[in-house]
Design a protein around this motif. Structure first.
Motif, PDB file in Angstrom:
ATOM      1  N   ASN A 154     -60.925  59.099  76.921  1.00 15.25           N
ATOM      2  CA  ASN A 154     -62.360  59.090  76.640  1.00 15.25           C
ATOM      3  C   ASN A 154     -63.138  59.905  77.667  1.00 15.25           C
ATOM      4  O   ASN A 154     -64.082  60.617  77.323  1.00 15.25           O
ATOM      5  N   ALA A 163     -65.574  45.743  79.207  1.00 18.52           N
ATOM      6  CA  ALA A 163     -64.294  45.823  78.508  1.00 18.52           C
ATOM      7  C   ALA A 163     -63.486  44.536  78.595  1.00 18.52           C
ATOM      8  O   ALA A 163     -62.500  44.370  77.879  1.00 18.52           O
ATOM      9  N   GLY A 217     -64.641  47.277  72.218  1.00 22.21           N
ATOM     10  CA  GLY A 217     -65.685  48.289  72.078  1.00 22.21           C
ATOM     11  C   GLY A 217     -67.068  47.736  71.774  1.00 22.21           C
ATOM     12  O   GLY A 217     -68.007  48.511  71.563  1.00 22.21           O
ATOM     13  N   LYS A 237     -64.242  47.203  67.088  1.00 22.41           N
ATOM     14  CA  LYS A 237     -62.822  47.045  67.368  1.00 22.41           C
ATOM     15  C   LYS A 237     -62.633  46.313  68.694  1.00 22.41           C
ATOM     16  O   LYS A 237     -63.212  46.694  69.709  1.00 22.41           O
ATOM     17  N   PRO A 251     -60.842  51.976  71.894  1.00 19.09           N
ATOM     18  CA  PRO A 251     -62.029  51.100  71.898  1.00 19.09           C
ATOM     19  C   PRO A 251     -62.284  50.450  73.256  1.00 19.09           C
ATOM     20  O   PRO A 251     -63.428  50.433  73.744  1.00 19.09           O
ATOM     21  N   THR A 252     -61.225  49.911  73.874  1.00 19.29           N
ATOM     22  CA  THR A 252     -61.405  49.270  75.178  1.00 19.29           C
ATOM     23  C   THR A 252     -61.712  50.311  76.248  1.00 19.29           C
ATOM     24  O   THR A 252     -62.564  50.098  77.116  1.00 19.29           O
ATOM     25  N   SER A 288     -63.288  52.990  75.764  1.00 16.06           N
ATOM     26  CA  SER A 288     -64.673  53.422  75.574  1.00 16.06           C
ATOM     27  C   SER A 288     -65.651  52.472  76.250  1.00 16.06           C
ATOM     28  O   SER A 288     -66.692  52.899  76.756  1.00 16.06           O
ATOM     29  N   ALA A 289     -65.319  51.167  76.274  1.00 14.26           N
ATOM     30  CA  ALA A 289     -66.179  50.201  76.961  1.00 14.26           C
ATOM     31  C   ALA A 289     -66.176  50.459  78.468  1.00 14.26           C
ATOM     32  O   ALA A 289     -67.212  50.332  79.132  1.00 14.26           O
ATOM     33  N   GLU A 326     -68.412  53.407  79.039  1.00 17.28           N
ATOM     34  CA  GLU A 326     -69.833  53.045  78.963  1.00 17.28           C
ATOM     35  C   GLU A 326     -70.285  52.354  80.234  1.00 17.28           C
ATOM     36  O   GLU A 326     -71.411  52.565  80.700  1.00 17.28           O
TER      37      GLU A 326
END
Length: 325
Positions: free
Chosen positions: A22, A122, A127, A291, A297-298, A300-301, A304
């Motif tokens: 990511n 996360a 996500g 997700k 998905p994780t 991406s958290a 962020e």
């Protein structure tokens, strides 16, 4: 462009690789991975030019590293690294729900005692930005209840049992093959994983630390094909539902399989997806879906949280909690 912040990354497994992938998609983000600490240096690592070490002090004692991102599966080691990072003035991001969920009194102390910031989106909903939402905007709405599907692995297993009439063991093997469940899936299927996440949400929603020993927890291992068939015959589905409710006298917490109907907002949440419904006194109900398992998905958290750190963000809970149980 700002001088990039340097990151010390602990762990390069599923989530660590997801975060790395990511981060590569955001070349203008002012942050770079400086060093990566792993347990085994002998494993082949192809497709990147990262610096790897098995010595955690290479990251923690490096004065040029500004941010520690902790993505390992060992909660004891994770806590040691996080505490030392705070002592030397580094900001920290973590995805370790077990470490955080078991150490919320310490987490509260870190928030209060150190200028360094600690973010862990996360660790709860993959996500889904649920910690950020509950800690910020929704906290001022006076949260009364949180209810959701907080474990993507167990939800994937139950979905396969429901849709394909699979046995628990077959659905679990498939979840492990696809990377949704760990090789040791006991935390996921037992409900303990969701309980850690629920305790973190309780802390941010109500400013209280609830021991999971007081939770009502029931494993999905006891869900049979017959249970699924009976629910299906009635137009219902079996889901592992986590519930957090505040009364006048206590906070009630439970994680257990429930048979729910099509009018329930969790009914259509299948496979590795998660969903969280937050009930507030002022603005009513808010439902978040996304997700809850998998590398990207994780990861991406985590990304962020990194963006929020770079923007100067910190959780508000430490400013509002007066006492911690």
């Amino acid at each position: 462009m700002k001088t990039p912040k340097k990151i010390g990354l602990f762990g390069f497994g599923t989530v660590g690789k997801g975060f790395y992938e990511n981060l590569k998609k955001h070349p203008n983000l002012p942050a770079i991975i400086s060093k990566v600490c792993v347990k085994r240096l002998d494993l082949p690592r192809i497709g990147h030019e990262l610096y790897f070490t098995d010595n955690p002090d290479e990251l923690l004692d490096d004065h040029e590293i500004d941010i520690i991102i902790e993505l390992i599966d060992d909660p004891i080691a994770a806590k040691t690294y996080v505490e030392k990072a705070f002592l030397v003035g580094k900001d920290v991001i973590s995805a370790n729900k077990k470490m955080i969920g078991e150490s919320l009194n310490d987490v509260h102390g870190w928030h209060v005692s150190y200028d360094s910031r600690f973010l862990y989106e996360a660790a709860v909903g993959g996500g889904i930005p649920i910690v950020h939402s509950v800690d910020g905007f929704l906290r001022d709405q006076e949260v009364t209840e949180i209810r959701g599907i907080l474990n993507g692995s167990s939800n994937y297993i139950l979905t396969q049992m429901q849709q394909n009439n699979w046995s628990f063991d077959k659905a679990l093997s498939d979840a492990q093959l696809k990377g949704f469940a760990e090789r040791n899936p006991s935390l996921d299927v037992s409900g303990i994983d969701a309980s850690y996440k629920l305790s973190i949400l309780a802390y941010h929603a109500f400013g209280e630390v609830s021991s999971i020993k007081s939770f009502e927890i029931e494993s999905i291992e006891g869900v049979t094909k017959e249970d699924i068939k009976r629910a299906k015959a009635k137009g219902r589905k079996v889901k592992l539902v986590a519930t957090l409710k505040k009364t006048d006298h206590e906070i009630i917490c439970s994680v257990k399989p429930e048979s729910i109907g099509p009018n329930d907002e969790l009914y259509s949440v299948d496979f590795e997806n998660n969903a969280v419904s937050v009930e507030t006194l002022i603005s009513g109900r808010h439902v978040f879906m996304g997700k809850g398992a998998g590398a990207l998905p994780t990861g991406s958290a985590v990304l962020e949280d990194l963006k929020r750190l770079l923007d100067g963000y910190s959780y508000q809970v430490s400013k509002k909690v007066k006492t911690v149980a």
